[in-house]
Design an enzyme around this catalytic site. Structure first.
Site, PDB file in Angstrom:
ATOM      1  N   ILE A 108      -2.231   0.781 -12.570  1.00  0.00           N
ATOM      2  CA  ILE A 108      -3.063  -0.394 -12.831  1.00  0.00           C
ATOM      3  C   ILE A 108      -4.394  -0.295 -12.095  1.00  0.00           C
ATOM      4  O   ILE A 108      -5.098  -1.285 -11.942  1.00  0.00           O
ATOM      5  CB  ILE A 108      -2.319  -1.704 -12.461  1.00  0.00           C
ATOM      6  CG1 ILE A 108      -1.893  -1.711 -10.986  1.00  0.00           C
ATOM      7  CG2 ILE A 108      -1.117  -1.901 -13.359  1.00  0.00           C
ATOM      8  CD1 ILE A 108      -1.245  -3.026 -10.535  1.00  0.00           C
ATOM      9  N   ASN A 157      -3.135   8.033   0.654  1.00  0.00           N
ATOM     10  CA  ASN A 157      -4.392   8.629   0.215  1.00  0.00           C
ATOM     11  C   ASN A 157      -5.501   7.711   0.723  1.00  0.00           C
ATOM     12  O   ASN A 157      -5.602   6.556   0.299  1.00  0.00           O
ATOM     13  CB  ASN A 157      -4.385   8.717  -1.323  1.00  0.00           C
ATOM     14  CG  ASN A 157      -5.666   9.282  -1.906  1.00  0.00           C
ATOM     15  OD1 ASN A 157      -6.763   9.015  -1.417  1.00  0.00           O
ATOM     16  ND2 ASN A 157      -5.540  10.047  -2.959  1.00  0.00           N
ATOM     17  N   GLY A 207       2.056  -0.594   1.589  1.00  0.00           N
ATOM     18  CA  GLY A 207       1.420  -1.156   0.390  1.00  0.00           C
ATOM     19  C   GLY A 207       0.251  -2.030   0.804  1.00  0.00           C
ATOM     20  O   GLY A 207       0.334  -2.770   1.788  1.00  0.00           O
ATOM     21  N   GLU A 232      -2.749  -5.731  -2.336  1.00  0.00           N
ATOM     22  CA  GLU A 232      -3.070  -7.159  -2.311  1.00  0.00           C
ATOM     23  C   GLU A 232      -3.482  -7.647  -0.930  1.00  0.00           C
ATOM     24  O   GLU A 232      -3.575  -8.844  -0.695  1.00  0.00           O
ATOM     25  CB  GLU A 232      -1.867  -7.948  -2.847  1.00  0.00           C
ATOM     26  CG  GLU A 232      -1.706  -7.673  -4.325  1.00  0.00           C
ATOM     27  CD  GLU A 232      -0.431  -8.225  -4.907  1.00  0.00           C
ATOM     28  OE1 GLU A 232      -0.470  -9.341  -5.410  1.00  0.00           O
ATOM     29  OE2 GLU A 232       0.591  -7.530  -4.870  1.00  0.00           O
TER      30      GLU A 232
HETATM   31 MO1  MOS Z   1       0.178  -8.664  -8.328  1.00  0.00          MO
HETATM   32  S1  MOS Z   1      -0.638 -10.520  -8.534  1.00  0.00           S
HETATM   33  O1  MOS Z   1       1.720  -8.959  -7.728  1.00  0.00           O
HETATM   34  O2  MOS Z   1      -0.109  -7.833  -9.727  1.00  0.00           O
END
Ligand code: MOS
Length: 759
Positions: A469, A651, A722, A725
């Site tokens: 994504i 990365n 991660g 976000e």
């Molecule tokens: Mo995200 S808002 O968990 O793609």
């Protein structure tokens, strides 16, 4: 075993360019709607012009008369299929063509299918509906909107967190604040428009649609269409922006599939940007009340966070960020409560970073207010309130490098040069303000499968049904395989974005790198085990060596004292052209059904605050300089520095890009973004990129990302936290704090615009 996790020095992976970077910037990464499709017909949506009531009649004759119109799918045509089930996989329970009831403005009332896109569009605009209209409630403060507690009402919301006696602690605190904050409605506006292309070959359905959840959609669409999930394939190799908007499937997908089946031709529906505001998910507006008490030394003794969020009438969508804000600092007593306000609106959905962006905005703004009330430096105020354990369950943090982030970012920013006195810093006609805030995002992972091949030619092939994504997950999955199998990146190929691949969880909640890399790591380790066994076994080229002495590098198995054997030769002794391994990763604490649920498209998330042993979060600190023109009150952000610690960084280039994008979005949330809702009609007004403001290049000047090294062996085998976000959390609060520092005006309602600074 976490001990197997590769944890190189500094824990920073190579800044390799994205595998698909060139394809994306040259337009060769084909989005689903751009895919050539033979004999395709085009669909266009017709949508309601009221927000509440019933469709009493539809007038289709004018639409049918448009040359090229082939079909119109509307009421009655969806009766044979099941309604969507609201949850993580389907965006809403609203089944627009099953029911003449209108739940929100812009609800689908028909799909026109025509030979050309233009004919479909024209015909859709000619559809007229008669309505029995009722007065809608637009949201907060609208008569008729219903407020309910989220706890017990929504399966998405676990609980209101509490600890100790808030009222007593707050009542006794010598320093107190009590403030209300708000964030506006915000809409997803990815560059790539939303689309569905449905193709049937016999009873086999293929859907080309940008998706963050191909496995989940396969299951949900099959359920709606009442067909075997094995007959449904969702394909989504490249995506032009997702951020949660392509996570849950909307009602459109099944409608287009039904149209294609009826017509016996592929049907493609690209939703206009204007219609996307009503037919896709969005971030609903939120309100917050924060009460905080502290002692004279700046220790927080009481913290209460109440949140209110708008949702649709039928679906209790909730983000509920108090699980993180309630655990952020060493508060003493904690009280939180999240409420839903049900109105005549489309069901909201995930938008990066769903709970933290609005809730941490409120918390961090309050932290700055409290620091001011205490006459403390805001960084020192946070240092004083650093917790040894989180205050709700008293669990330790798996790792927490927040103050390292503050110190490194403060240093790079030059925080020491800030004069704390409000309104004291100027440059000509520009008032200068500096502010900071914390970023936090829960670290989770979910079960994930991957298949890896190592061939006799030294090539590595990786498959996992995750989704690129834009985060770089395709690249970092390849990097994990390259590292573990000792090959160069140019020998690695990675396939993603197809429900026929080994299943991966929804690409949401910043779990993909951790989940996919943990599965790829496991598959690679299985390959190593096989290779090493063959190499050291009887007749093998390294016979007699010990497993734990071996490594793979540049196509060779390296033993002690320089002994080595070519991978190629070992494969030959095995009489195979490749070793193929299929691995399934399940997080610690996963239920016995976790893998079964993964295949059914219902992945279990583990981590964050749920685990028994520790709470798991990634952290960051962001520092912002604003300049506000003394006369025009124009607001600029010339400088932003963020430092982030998120475990192993696979990365550094892709990580930096994610964090940069997040901070830019954070500036947009602070200063630009808002969907205006006409309260009379419960209608979105600024439904295009001319009026829906997002930052452009000219808005972003000096932006610095610092990656703070952190090793966390608890989070998952890959050691990855991660960070997709993380970057946009806290940014808006840092901007608001800087605006206060420059002007003495505390703006608590986003976005901060010139009009709030005049007078
Ligand atoms: Mo995200 S808002 O968990 O793609």
């Amino acid at each position: 075993m976490n001990a197997a996790a590769p944890q190189p020095k500094e824990n920073m992976g190579a800044p390799l360019p994205r595998i698909d970077g060139r394809l994306k910037v040259t337009g060769q990464a084909t989005y689903p709607a751009d895919l050539p499709a033979a004999n395709v017909a085009y669909g266009a949506l017709a949508t309601s012009s009221i927000a509440r009531g019933r469709v009493t009649a539809l007038h289709l004759d004018n639409a049918r008369a448009v040359p090229g119109v082939l079909d119109i799918v509307t009421y009655g045509d969806m009766d044979a299929v099941d309604k969507p089930k609201f949850g993580n996989t389907a965006a809403a329970s609203i089944a627009p063509l099953h029911d003449r009831k209108v739940f929100h403005d812009g609800q689908i009332i028909a799909l026109v299918v025509a030979e050309t896109f233009e004919a479909a569009e024209e015909a859709a605009l000619l559809i007229r509906a008669d309505y029995a209209e009722e007065k809608p409630s637009a949201g907060f403060d609208s008569p008729g909107a219903t407020t309910v507690a989220a706890a017990g009402k929504s399966p998405m919301f676990k609980e209101d967190v509490k600890s100790g006696d808030f009222d007593a602690a707050y009542g006794a605190a010598p320093v107190r604040i009590d403030a209300r904050y708000s964030t506006p409605t915000q809409h997803h506006n990815p560059i790539e428009l939303f689309s569905t292309t449905a193709m049937w070959q016999g009873d086999q359905l293929t859907i080309h649609e940008p998706s963050q959840n191909v496995t989940g959609w396969k299951a949900e669409l099959a359920r709606q269409l009442k067909i075997d999930p094995g007959k449904v394939r969702i394909v989504s190799p490249y995506i032009g922006g997702a951020f949660g908007s392509k996570g849950p499937m909307t009602a459109r997908t099944a409608i287009v599939a039904v149209a294609a089946r009826r017509l016996g031709r592929p049907v493609r529906c690209v939703v206009s940007r204007m219609q996307a505001f009503g037919t896709q998910t969005y971030r609903a507006e939120t309100r917050h009340r924060i009460r905080m008490g502290a002692d004279k030394d700046g220790r927080i003794t009481a913290f209460a966070h109440e949140g209110w969020e708008v949702t649709s009438r039928p679906d209790p969508y909730v983000v509920g960020g108090t699980s993180a804000t309630g655990r952020m600092y060493d508060y003493g007593a904690v009280l939180t409560q999240v409420s839903l306000v049900q109105a005549d609106r489309n069901t909201p959905g995930y938008m990066r970073s769903p709970p933290e962006t609005p809730y941490v905005y409120a918390l961090e703004n309050a932290m700055d207010e409290m620091a001011v009330a205490l006459a403390m430096d805001p960084v020192e105020f946070r240092r004083v309130n650093e917790p040894k354990a989180e205050p709700i369950g008293r669990k330790p943090f798996s790792s927490r490098s927040l103050m390292q982030c503050y110190d490194q970012a403060a240093d790079a920013f030059g925080w020491a040069k800030r004069d704390a006195k409000v309104g004291s810093m100027h440059d000509g006609d520009w008032l200068i303000g500096m502010g900071c805030a914390t970023a936090i995002y829960p670290t989770s992972s979910a079960p994930c499968a991957a298949r890896v091949w190592l061939t006799v030619d030294g090539d590595v092939r990786v498959q996992s049904g995750s989704h690129e994504i834009g985060t770089g997950v395709r690249t970092v999955a390849g990097q994990m395989a390259a590292e573990r199998l000792g090959v160069a990146m140019d020998r690695v190929s990675v396939e993603m974005g197809d429900s026929t691949l080994p299943p991966a969880p929804v690409s949401g909640g910043s779990i993909s790198t951790a989940s996919v890399c943990s599965a790829v790591l496991k598959a690679c380790d299985a390959i190593r085990t096989k290779l090493f066994a063959a190499a050291i076994g009887e007749g093998g080229p390294l016979a007699g060596a010990h497993n734990e002495e071996l490594d793979i590098l540049d196509g060779k198995i390296i033993g002690k004292g320089g002994a080595s054997a070519k991978v190629e030769d070992v494969l030959k002794t095995l009489r195979v052209g490749a070793i193929e391994e299929y691995a399934e990763y399940a997080p610690k604490g996963a239920s016995p059904e976790a893998l079964k649920k993964l295949y059914a498209g219902q992945p279990e998330f583990h981590g964050g605050e749920q685990d028994e042993d520790s709470v798991k979060y990634a952290f960051g600190a962001e520092f912002v300089e604003v300049r506000i023109n003394r006369l025009t009150r124009e607001i600029r952000v010339p400088r932003i520095v963020g430092a982030f610690a998120a475990g192993r960084i696979m990365n550094t280039r892709t990580a930096r890009s994610q964090l940069m994008g997040g901070m830019i979005w954070g500036i947009g949330q602070a200063l630009h973004e808002a969907t205006e809702v006409d309260s009379r009609y419960a209608r979105y007004v600024n439904r295009d990129l001319q009026d829906y403001l997002v930052p452009v290049n000219a808005d972003i000047k000096d932006l610095q990302v610092i990656l703070v090294p952190e090793i966390d062996r608890e989070v998952n085998p890959a050691g990855v936290k991660g960070l997709g976000e993380l970057g946009n959390v806290g940014t808006a609060a840092a901007v608001a704090s800087a605006v206060y520092h420059a002007t003495g005006k505390r703006i608590r309602d986003l976005p901060i615009r010139i009009e709030q600074l005049i007078a």
